[in-house]
Design an enzyme around this catalytic site. Structure first.
Site, PDB file in Angstrom:
ATOM      1  CE  LYS A 102      22.761 -16.104 -81.526  1.00 31.25           C
ATOM      2  NZ  LYS A 102      24.001 -16.828 -81.183  1.00 31.25           N
ATOM      3  CE1 TYR A 151      22.444 -16.033 -77.889  1.00 33.96           C
ATOM      4  CE2 TYR A 151      24.786 -15.774 -77.378  1.00 33.96           C
ATOM      5  CZ  TYR A 151      23.749 -16.534 -77.902  1.00 33.96           C
ATOM      6  OH  TYR A 151      24.012 -17.778 -78.425  1.00 33.96           O
TER       7      TYR A 151
END
Length: 306
Positions: free
Chosen positions: A167, A139
């Protein structure tokens, strides 16, 4: 692309923390909100991230949230659990707990507060990855962590076969192109910034995870459908409508999540407010909230017809 990765395609709302009126975690409201989003047709949920206010919850609260989500969602949609915590020890505990519940994958931001070198971040992620047999998503969210993932560390991380995606919440859409190119066809890239969902998808993102999806999933589902059908004119129109809503929310005194939760409450989905120090909705936000509700309803009526 590997068909086993198809479960990571589509629209993944970043799940909002659900509280009782006194501010405690609400298992009942968490289950109800999970069912609400499933009924909207989303492909998955991203649980325990920024939108889930994880930084303001203790380890046991985070476990309760994920348990409640899984009680409603297991076997119905894809669940990615964000398990990063201030310490490696806590992150590993959350990772093992997530695996025990049957989530599809785990994800983590880099360590918070201290500015650590790449080798320390690599070890932080690797320790939690090796604690389970789950898929792992990096992330990257430099706006809050103040660390922008370097390509050197990225390339080192993806040598681990459990690292199947990222992400990416950095604002340059070009970053998505770079991560996709380096990761390859069988590497999943989630677009993070909601304001650039369409541009992110077009330049290489396979799917989207976003903090505003839960308040208007119909619009992101419609934008994703338009992209999949190569109707870029329609996709752009929907993105403009989404951005108008987001920019309006940001004019409020209350925190974005507090405002969207208030809108959901007025639509019949009461999941409580935002936890302090996130600013609650203020009296001066009232006309903006009414305007937002109208904007969302109008856009859904126009773009998300059955």
């Amino acid at each position: 692309m590997n068909v086993k990765l198809n479960k990571y395609h589509g629209i993944f709302p970043a799940f909002y923390a659900c509280y009782e009126d006194n501010g405690d975690i609400s298992p009942e409201r968490t289950e109800a909100f999970t069912n609400y989003l499933i009924e909207k047709g989303v492909q998955g949920l991203y649980v325990g991230g920024s939108s889930g206010e994880c930084i303001y919850q203790n380890i046991e609260e985070r476990k309760i949230v994920l348990e409640s989500v899984m009680k409603a969602a297991k076997g119905k949609i894809t669940i990615i659990a964000h398990i990063a915590a201030p310490s490696t020890r806590e992150s590993i505990e959350l990772a093992k707990h997530a695996e025990s519940l049957g989530v599809d994958a785990i994800a983590a931001i880099p360590p918070i507060y201290f500015v650590l070198p790449d080798h320390a971040i690599y070890q932080y992620w690797t320790d939690m990855i090796e604690a389970t047999g789950l898929d792992f998503f990096i992330y990257n969210i430099p706006g809050t962590t103040h660390y922008n993932l370097s390509m050197d560390l990225f390339k080192k991380m993806i040598r681990n076969k459990k690292v199947i995606g990222i992400k990416n919440s950095s604002m340059p859409a070009q970053d998505i192109q770079k991560f996709k190119a380096a990761g390859g066809e069988d590497f999943i890239v989630f677009n993070g910034p909601d304001e650039q969902f369409v541009s992110g998808r077009i330049i290489g993102a396979d799917a989207g995870i976003g903090g505003t999806y839960a308040a208007m999933p119909e619009l992101f589902l419609a934008a994703d459908k338009a992209i999949n059908e190569s109707n870029l004119k329609l996709a752009r129109e929907i993105q403009f409508a989404i951005n108008d809503i987001i920019f309006t929310v940001l004019s409020c005194t209350g925190n974005l999540y507090a405002v969207f939760k208030e809108i959901l409450k007025r639509k019949g989905m009461n999941i409580g407010g935002a936890r302090l120090p996130l600013a609650p909705v203020a009296p001066e936000d009232e006309p903006v909230i009414l305007s937002l509700m109208d904007k969302i309803d109008t856009a859904i009526s126009k773009y998300a017809k059955e």
